[in-house]
Design an enzyme around this catalytic site. Structure first.
Site, mmCIF file in Angstrom:
data_model
loop_
_atom_site.group_PDB
_atom_site.id
_atom_site.type_symbol
_atom_site.label_atom_id
_atom_site.label_comp_id
_atom_site.label_asym_id
_atom_site.label_seq_id
_atom_site.Cartn_x
_atom_site.Cartn_y
_atom_site.Cartn_z
ATOM 1 N N LYS A 1 0.834 -1.200 0.000
ATOM 2 C CA LYS A 1 0.000 0.000 0.000
ATOM 3 C C LYS A 1 0.868 1.250 0.000
ATOM 4 C CE LYS A 1 -3.757 2.184 2.687
ATOM 5 N NZ LYS A 1 -4.531 2.153 3.946
ATOM 6 N N SER B 1 -9.353 1.884 3.263
ATOM 7 C CA SER B 1 -8.566 2.632 2.299
ATOM 8 C C SER B 1 -7.509 1.788 1.579
ATOM 9 C CB SER B 1 -7.869 3.798 3.027
ATOM 10 O OG SER B 1 -6.968 3.351 4.020
ATOM 11 N N GLY C 1 -6.494 1.557 9.776
ATOM 12 C CA GLY C 1 -6.723 2.580 10.790
ATOM 13 C C GLY C 1 -8.163 2.619 11.277
ATOM 14 N N GLY C 2 -9.066 2.093 10.438
ATOM 15 C CA GLY C 2 -10.479 2.022 10.799
ATOM 16 C C GLY C 2 -11.148 0.957 9.953
ATOM 17 N N GLY C 3 -10.556 -0.243 9.962
ATOM 18 C CA GLY C 3 -11.051 -1.316 9.105
ATOM 19 C C GLY C 3 -10.475 -1.262 7.712
ATOM 20 N N SER C 4 -9.414 -0.480 7.502
ATOM 21 C CA SER C 4 -8.913 -0.219 6.153
ATOM 22 C C SER C 4 -8.267 -1.412 5.472
ATOM 23 C CB SER C 4 -7.922 0.946 6.180
ATOM 24 O OG SER C 4 -8.565 2.145 6.532
#
Length: 610
Positions: free
Chosen positions: A211, A287, A308-311
């Site tokens: 990524k 993301s 960071g939030g389910g990314s």
């Protein structure tokens, strides 16, 4: 506690709350009040948000309508703030595991992971006939070792496939950057090692994507922007990339991502939308969108993401692959953009649970030179088996939360959980997890504050170079006050105590991975990005505790909706208990193997040309 239409909530002490299934706690559905906006609408909205006259009032209204004032700003709670979700190491005496010595090299860890996989004889005895399966790390290694194919040929096919994917009637948007010369150089070096009979490890020559939030030479790290690499040059590999390189992995480029990780769709106005291989008209999720898509499409068996939030888990579920987010600090974060330093963690996207395990073994563990020996955490690898699994597992399920999803997701995940229980005899414990919507808002406030603080270091001089949706996100992020941030950290501590009580009774918490399957990419979003907080909240609904509380989580594909789009089931575990999670994910995968379907966009990298 009850939620009422007031300007504040008074949270009762954790010790006074009943977490059993008969708890009177009210389940509050996500209260997202924001219309979908793209094109000229999002530009006008951004102008108002950034206006010193209208912006503060609009932000106040938005925060009020979405219950931030009620559940956080004006809330009263007794807990002290918890600023970092670091966990003291605790040995959970996990079943059927192999312990890794902290002094082992990545290559040695990978070799031990291989020894944890089912043996060839057991695999043959328990062979199922899946309708579709992706090539694995071991498939690549065996093909190279037998000289059926070389890393050079795979590299050439990879380059041709990426080129083809960009010329597709709907460009797939897999990569931000890839370098054919560098890929071929790595492939030639690996090919020579195999010819000499001296591969470094089973990862030698295996294509792995990264990524574009993680440093990987020779590429710049853009974070999905057009400018960040100019402010922050990439001068070295991230620790996780170094470890893969030491194992001989072929690093094939930087995958597309939602700009600054500030969204869940994976639509990037600068580099194009990462499209879902199961339906190119649908999102891949964000993301870590490109990383999920390249694994799903067969270009790589493994890719790295940042969660960071389910990314990692959201795009993994939407694209029908495995996503593993380890415990906070399990994988060193050096060389990763500091967009959200207390909630973001390097994660793994893989075609199979076995490949996630091998990669996890390669990249996990502290950097010994930077950590006293007394502080090094123990790493267990699960001994996977088709014929048996670990015993007496208890899965905690909060029914109201579990069922707060689309009908297709609910039916599929309920069926998968039922099959898992029936096959292994595991028990489900019905529980209550209070204040889930408050936790979502507290996490949003935390990740937003951290991202905004990091962006402020550049003096906001690049704001005009951002996509419109990222500009809106940063306006919202920058509106949070110190009081709100501290109350969010109090809620973090509160939720940590709730989850500790649940884990005293159960081994894992089980839920769907996302509340909806992949939704359509609208043409009007391609140039500006989109604001779609309703779908975003549905996608992120089950992801928060893994990041906010630093817990390990894994998602595994379990089926499809009526349109043939993938659905994932998620297991949330105790800190440091990744081995148990991988055991459960492997058990679930074994049951679902015969159901897996081939994506519409798929590249067969190990095919035998006639």
């Amino acid at each position: 506690m009850g939620f009422v239409k007031s300007r504040r909530v008074v949270y009762r002490p954790v010790k006074d709350l009943n977490l059993a299934s008969d708890s009177p706690q009210f389940y509050l559905h996500a209260n997202v009040k924001a219309p979908r906006m793209t094109g000229i609408l999002v530009k006008v909205f951004t102008w108002f948000l950034e206006s010193p006259i209208f912006g503060p009032l609009l932000l106040y209204i938005l925060k009020g309508n979405n219950l931030i004032h009620t559940l956080i700003t004006n809330a009263e709670l007794d807990e002290s703030p918890l600023y970092v979700p670091a966990h003291h190491f605790e040995d959970h005496n996990e079943q059927e595991v192999k312990n890794l010595d902290s002094g082992l090299t990545p290559q040695e860890k990978v070799q031990l992971a291989i020894e944890c996989l089912p043996s060839s004889s057991e695999k043959a005895q328990n062979e199922t006939n899946p309708s579709f399966s992706r090539w694995t790390i071991m498939d690549y290694y065996e093909a190279y070792s037998s000289e059926a194919i070389t890393p050079r040929v795979v590299a050439e096919r990879f380059i041709a496939a990426v080129d083809e994917s960009s010329k597709h009637p709907l460009p797939m948007g897999f990569f931000i950057n890839y370098n054919p010369d560098d890929i071929l150089r790595q492939a030639d070096e690996s090919t020579l090692r195999y010819k000499k009979g001296e591969p470094i490890s089973v990862l030698d020559g295996v294509p792995i994507a990264v990524k574009d939030e993680i440093d990987c030479l020779p590429y710049p790290t853009t974070g999905g922007t057009k400018w960040l690499h100019k402010e922050r040059p990439c001068i070295d590999d991230a620790c996780c990339v170094k470890r893969l390189r030491l194992c001989g992995a072929m690093l094939v480029g930087k995958t597309n991502m939602h700009e600054l990780g500030a969204g869940t769709s994976g639509i990037n106005p600068h580099y194009g939308a990462s499209r879902n291989p199961y339906d190119a008209n649908k999102i891949a999720g964000g993301s870590s969108s490109g990383s999920a898509a390249v694994v799903s499409a067969g270009l790589c068996p493994v890719a790295l993401g940042v969660d960071g939030g389910g990314s990692v888990r959201m795009p993994a579920a939407l694209c029908g692959v495995v996503g593993l987010k380890p415990t906070f600090d399990r994988v060193p974060h050096s060389g990763v953009l500091p967009l959200n330093w207390t909630v973001g963690m390097v994660g793994i996207l893989a075609g199979t649970v076995e490949d996630a395990l091998i990669t996890y073994a390669a990249i996990s563990g502290e950097i010994p030179s930077k950590q006293p020996s007394s502080m090094l955490t123990k790493i267990n690898l699960p001994l996977l088996s088709f014929s048996k699994s670990i015993r007496d597992i208890k899965l905690a399920k909060y029914g109201k939360w579990f069922n707060d999803c689309s009908e297709d997701v609910r039916l599929c995940c309920t069926q998968a959980l039922s099959e898992l229980q029936d096959y292994y005899g595991w028990k489900t414990i019905d529980v209550t997890l209070p204040d889930i919507e408050a936790m979502r808002l507290a996490h949003y406030l935390t990740i937003g504050s951290e991202c905004s603080t990091w962006f402020d270091s550049f003096g906001k001089k690049h704001i005009a170079e951002l996509g419109w949706d990222a500009r809106v996100a940063l306006s919202l992020y920058g509106s949070f006050s110190s009081k709100e941030y501290i109350k969010a950290q109090k809620l973090r501590n509160r939720q940590a105590k709730f989850h500790k009580r649940i884990f005293a009774e159960a081994d894992v918490i089980v839920s769907p991975t996302t509340g909806v399957t992949a939704y359509s990419i609208q043409d009007d979003a391609l140039k500006t990005g989109e604001l779609d907080y309703v779908n975003g909240a549905a996608l992120i609904r089950y992801s928060i505790s893994g990041n906010f509380l630093g817990l390990p989580v894994v998602t595994v594909p379990v089926g499809y909706d009526t349109l043939g789009l993938p659905i994932g089931l998620q297991f949330i575990g105790r800190p440091w208990a990744e081995a148990t999670l991988i055991h459960l994910a492997f058990a679930m995968q074994t049951i679902c193997l015969s159901k897996y379907r081939k994506p519409k966009i798929f590249y067969d990298q190990l095919r035998r040309d006639k």
